[in-house]
Design an enzyme around this catalytic site. Sequence first.
Site, PDB file in Angstrom:
ATOM      1  N   HIS A  58     -11.573  26.428 134.762  1.00  0.00           N
ATOM      2  CA  HIS A  58     -12.316  25.414 135.504  1.00  0.00           C
ATOM      3  C   HIS A  58     -11.938  24.016 135.037  1.00  0.00           C
ATOM      4  O   HIS A  58     -11.690  23.799 133.845  1.00  0.00           O
ATOM      5  CB  HIS A  58     -13.817  25.633 135.318  1.00  0.00           C
ATOM      6  CG  HIS A  58     -14.299  26.919 135.906  1.00  0.00           C
ATOM      7  ND1 HIS A  58     -14.731  27.026 137.208  1.00  0.00           N
ATOM      8  CD2 HIS A  58     -14.405  28.161 135.368  1.00  0.00           C
ATOM      9  CE1 HIS A  58     -15.087  28.284 137.441  1.00  0.00           C
ATOM     10  NE2 HIS A  58     -14.893  28.991 136.344  1.00  0.00           N
ATOM     11  N   CYS A 447      -1.655  51.100 144.845  1.00  0.00           N
ATOM     12  CA  CYS A 447      -2.048  52.519 144.842  1.00  0.00           C
ATOM     13  C   CYS A 447      -3.025  52.800 143.716  1.00  0.00           C
ATOM     14  O   CYS A 447      -3.524  53.914 143.584  1.00  0.00           O
ATOM     15  CB  CYS A 447      -0.830  53.448 144.807  1.00  0.00           C
ATOM     16  SG  CYS A 447      -0.282  53.962 143.173  1.00  0.00           S
TER      17      CYS A 447
END
Lengths: 496, 471
Positions: A58, A447
């Site tokens: 941030h 996957c």
Amino acid sequence: MCNRVEQDRDFDVLIIGAGVCGSSIARELSRKELKIAVLEKETDICEGTSKANSGIVHAGYDAKPGTLKAKLNVQGSRMMKQLSEELDFAYRKNGAMVLCMDEKDKEKLEELKQRGITNGVEKLQILDRQQILNMEPSVNPEVVSALYAPSSAVVCPFELTIALAENAAVNGAEFFLSTEVTDVIKEGKGFCVKTSKGDFYTKAVINAAGVYADKIHNMVSGKADRISITPRKGEYLLYDKAVGNMVSSTLFQLPTALGKGILVTPTVHGNLITGPTAQDCEDKDVTPTSQEGIAQIQKKALQSIANVPSGQVITSFAGLRAHGESGDFMIGQVTGVPGFFDVAGIESPGLSCAPAIGVYVADLVNDYMPAADKAGFVAKRKGIPHMANLPTEEKQRLILSNPAYGNVICRCEMVTEGEILDAIYRPLGATTTDGVKRRTRAGMGRCQSGFCLPKVIEILARELKVEETHIRKASGDSFYLLEEDSQLSLEGGEEI
Amino acid sequence: MKTELLIIGGGPAGMAAALSAYEQGIRDILIVERDRELGGILNQCIHNGFGLHTFKEELTGPEYAARYVAQIEEKEIPCLLNTMVTDLQGGNPCKVTAMNKEKGLFTIEAQAVVLAMGCREKPRGAMNIAGSRPAGIYAAGTAQYFVNREGMLPGKEIVIVGSGDIGLIMARRMTLQGAKVKMVAEIMPYSGGLRRNIVQCLDDYGIPLKLNHTVVEIHGKDRVTGVTVARVDENLKPIADSEEFVSCDTVLFSCGLIPENELSKAAGADMDSVTKGPVVNARLQTTAEGIFACGNVLHVHDLVDNVSKEAKQAGYYAAEYIRNREKDFGEVVRPKIPEKTKCVLPEGRDASKTLICIGCPVGCLITVEEGKDGELSIKGNTCKKGESYARSEVTAPKRMITSFIKVENGTSKVVSVKTDGEIPKDKINACMEEIKNAGCVAPVSVGDVLVKNVAGTGINIVATANVAGNN
């Protein structure tokens, strides 16, 4: 009495918790001539709050001016790039926008900007609708304006934490995994720390136990000074890399009467992530996602980007923020307990602050028990090479040095056997499939380990010289393969 | 390196395409396979039911693969095993970048390329199923790999989500290995699998199929401890008060397959959002120059026989392309996708009177009635096999059993096996017991008898795959 079996259980500083804070503090303290122990109850580092968050560095406009959060955030954000170069973890300054969807809220945006300026955030700028859409064409066209913070960045929270811990270990900090602290007792000039693996003695204790920091704190504090940490759950959805470039900046929503919004951001590795929700909960051990949470994220994400690629979700997960009562970080010596330091209530923007927290706490310790600088401190670390990202010549060189780099194990993320071997043999190496995953990305692709799981288990078993049935996903009884004639609930928790 | 025709993937599609191109006179062919052997996913599909169209007999997956492998070997078509293709560019020539332990990273130039990479399973995450993330959650195919290829047991108390054929096959497989399959939860009002698999994988073992049900939450910290199952409404939304906790240590997902098209996309081939495979013309040519596609990478097939058939065409057209260099793409032709099986079982079926034939994927409904003279009247079958199935099913039901036997000194830990004929249903447990206790020493070849006269049935257990010695 502290019943330490071995003399080498005597330390100058003992850090409880090998998350991003504990690891950062360990690294900073390892610059000094100090004998340091890091105790972690899980089988690996980075297993708590540090493993499940947004991965955002941030900029620092959010925290209330004057708070520790505000100070450490801006510092941490400024330190992160250099740290990523020293410790070789992925970092990308991608900028952030706080989106304002309503003319009436524009004032709040301006307030946020002013707050950022007060905190010392640089280059903040208010963008109009057209500027936003030029930069981020996927943003909901109903956007009105946005606060733009170019210094906002993304990192991989696992890589950051593991890099800090590895470097601390290389510089002499000793890590004790699967070692749960059961009590801390003042004894002489120091503390006896009782654990599931016997007693430790230390001159100083750093409590960086995340959501359990209250439990550790309350072991030593006076009744009146007890603290409570509330686990505040945040759920996330992670999307396929195919849609990772839908946005380039991190998109926040301006908090409205309807509550705090969620973020939409690319990850440093090129996925898209949305979340988090915020829900206080009781359980500090299990972090399930919920039907409501998933639905909420999907709905709220629509406010930021008009076309949420719901069909491209590859996994959902949840993490816990360690929320303290004060609303600010609680870092410092516990009243009346010299030598015991709390690093508690480290919720967002904790990851961004971690580098600064390390320095801040190291300074506190140095004031308490000054130590000389260590000659030969190694500041640099070389990470595991990621074959998928390397130029051709470098790939060739690696395969020539070890053919295992030519053997692709995880086809989605193109992770090779060589990288997995690295993950196992590095300092604080992986012993679980989650450990391999967080160090190499094997199993993190679309996957979700469908193809590579059997191979990763096989490699782990081969290298650790154990049966495949002894390989775990993470801590406790998280075995994958069962003995035909045994009950499932095997004796868990034993190190392999 | 240079080659005329390069085939990516050595599963059923890749092998059939290679053989077909060979028949067309192409001799310079190279198959690139990421696994350590040819055969692809067929090697873990040890059950029978393959090859009725291609070979006019029922084979197990490894046997079907072995027949193609034998032809590839006979024609001496070269294969690069343990090799991953990492990049692909169409053109004249096509450029293929690949990587393995021996050669490192290398480029192959090919006149034409056939894509035959197959497909992958949808993971739990893609289903947005809430809950924790402990060990014990697998795609059904991953569990199938553990059991059939490694002889390992991924779980003991199992709930299966989705009733696609892999899920049904795994329900039987795990049961035979000694696990308890608690239920198969299917969100749709019908099963996505073949009717015969409902009979021989679920009904035979008393495993409940819960239609209109799904798992809404997974529980457990380290290992799965259970799931919450709920009934869904007509919009497939869970009905809150229908929630039920089912304890289990394992959840298998069998919720569909997705063509694996990373390379097709890298090559810039246009994709079809319906098939999830590349757009092709009538010659199975993609929009990327010189690149053809077949098998499950093009669209998910229901039967391997259809994969072989399509791949044969792809090999033919790729050979033709190498000869003529026909560049005109022509019209897009979407491959004919078989309508998704909607396996609805007749409501209130009396299983003793209305049978579902397991002789082939059609799954005819056959009624059997006994006349006064004791003669059986059999109706509904569409072939002779149906009649004999029905007769045996009501008098002395029989099944073929497939499993694995442990191998010593082999390149693989286990070898897949089958009964070389059907055995009485009531001998299945005894048969499995003997199979589990049996062992053999490599090398083993398809057809080798590994257990004689299993459970006193007069039937032998034979190997269905080749396992080389580990020298």
